[in-house]
Design an enzyme around this catalytic site. Structure first.
Site, PDB file in Angstrom:
ATOM      1  N   GLU A  58      57.017   4.208  70.706  1.00  0.00           N
ATOM      2  CA  GLU A  58      57.901   4.948  69.804  1.00  0.00           C
ATOM      3  C   GLU A  58      58.113   6.359  70.335  1.00  0.00           C
ATOM      4  O   GLU A  58      57.228   6.936  70.956  1.00  0.00           O
ATOM      5  CB  GLU A  58      57.287   5.007  68.400  1.00  0.00           C
ATOM      6  CG  GLU A  58      57.096   3.630  67.786  1.00  0.00           C
ATOM      7  CD  GLU A  58      56.386   3.648  66.439  1.00  0.00           C
ATOM      8  OE1 GLU A  58      56.603   2.718  65.655  1.00  0.00           O
ATOM      9  OE2 GLU A  58      55.611   4.595  66.186  1.00  0.00           O
ATOM     10  N   ASP A 106      50.813  -1.392  63.780  1.00  0.00           N
ATOM     11  CA  ASP A 106      51.110  -2.750  63.325  1.00  0.00           C
ATOM     12  C   ASP A 106      50.263  -3.806  64.018  1.00  0.00           C
ATOM     13  O   ASP A 106      49.958  -4.843  63.421  1.00  0.00           O
ATOM     14  CB  ASP A 106      52.587  -3.068  63.544  1.00  0.00           C
ATOM     15  CG  ASP A 106      53.480  -2.271  62.626  1.00  0.00           C
ATOM     16  OD1 ASP A 106      53.455  -2.533  61.411  1.00  0.00           O
ATOM     17  OD2 ASP A 106      54.181  -1.362  63.108  1.00  0.00           O
TER      18      ASP A 106
END
Length: 288
Positions: free
Chosen positions: A41, A57
């Site tokens: 990210e 996650d």
């Protein structure tokens, strides 16, 4: 933004009227369930580039990120220790209490990933009660004593004081006025830093909530009534803790990871930044 990478076959992305459908491997019917993949990210704006590795996650294919500054130096994070990939899965597999059930494999025996504990609870692989004992002890402690939260390192005089009454922890400011309240959280709220520990982008509830979330995940709320506790030596010392996050940090070369949403409390996250980036890197590391 995100950059995805996969091994063996391309990821399957779908579009709906609401936008892009990103892979959700906690859903057993997701078309990407049996693909080995990961992602990084980043944020790029006028103030520079922030790029991080993430395990919020899942923990999967190993990689690191980096950014080159104008003077030619490169900052990097996300590398595992030698043997860290196998070491993480071996350690998680030996953790009692259902934690081994977070590991997902393919029919050929390939290890694909370990789900984060919040997703594990949602998928029925980890007991929803996995943090109850610690939560009950925290609630009991602060029904007779005060939890002090100083959410901003650069504002040491901004303090909030938490006391439990029944199922509610009320926070007051220095004037004694109640500024926000939290209902007794469950494990899913703790692991996801949401629901009963929602953290809006404001200057009061959000900063208190992120501090509580970090304290619950790292199990520091009983050893230190002054939060946040930013000393890694105090993290994950209770037998009831976020063992997924504990084991990830233990295998990182620099000790830094994004193992839960607010792992940046105290700057323990795997993030690099430069205000004038020249290049960015995503390094796909070996699995051994």
């Amino acid at each position: 933004g995100r950059v995805y990478f996969s091994y063996g076959q391309k990821l399957d992305f779908r579009l709906t009227t609401g936008g892009l459908v990103q892979p959700a491997v906690q859903n057993p019917s997701d078309p990407n369930r049996n693909i080995l993949f990961n992602w990084t990210e980043y944020t790029l704006n006028d103030a520079g580039l922030w790029i991080n590795s993430t395990q919020v996650d899942m923990f999967s294919a190993p990689y690191a990120v980096g950014v080159k500054a104008p003077n030619g130096t490169t900052k990097t994070t996300g590398h595992l220790k030698a043997g860290g990939y196998k070491g993480f899965f071996d350690s998680l597999r030996s953790q009692p209490g259902g934690w081994a059930n977070l590991i997902q494999t393919r029919s050929d025996g390939t290890i694909l990933r370990a789900l984060s504990p919040g997703h594990g609870i949602g998928a029925g692989n980890l007991p929803a009660s996995v943090m109850d004992d610690y939560i009950n002890r925290v609630w009991s402690r602060y029904s007779t004593s005060t939890l002090t939260v100083t959410p901003f390192a650069d504002q040491p005089n901004t303090k909030y004081f938490g006391r439990v009454s029944g199922n509610t922890m009320n926070f007051t400011n220095s004037a004694g006025a109640v500024v926000t309240s939290f209902q007794k959280p469950d494990a899913d709220s703790i692991f996801g830093c949401y629901k009963l520990l929602d953290a809006p982008n404001d200057l009061v509830r959000g900063p208190i909530s992120r501090t509580l979330c970090a304290g619950f995940n790292r199990s520091t709320l009983l050893v230190n009534p002054n939060q946040p506790d930013t000393s890694a030596a105090n993290f994950y010392q209770d037998s009831v803790t976020n063992h997924y996050a504990r084991k990830i940090h233990a295998q990182m070369a620099d000790g830094k990871a994004y193992a839960f949403a607010f792992d940046d409390v105290g700057a323990h996250e795997s993030l690099v930044h430069d205000g004038d980036p020249q290049q960015a890197y995503i390094t796909l590391d070996p699995f051994n």
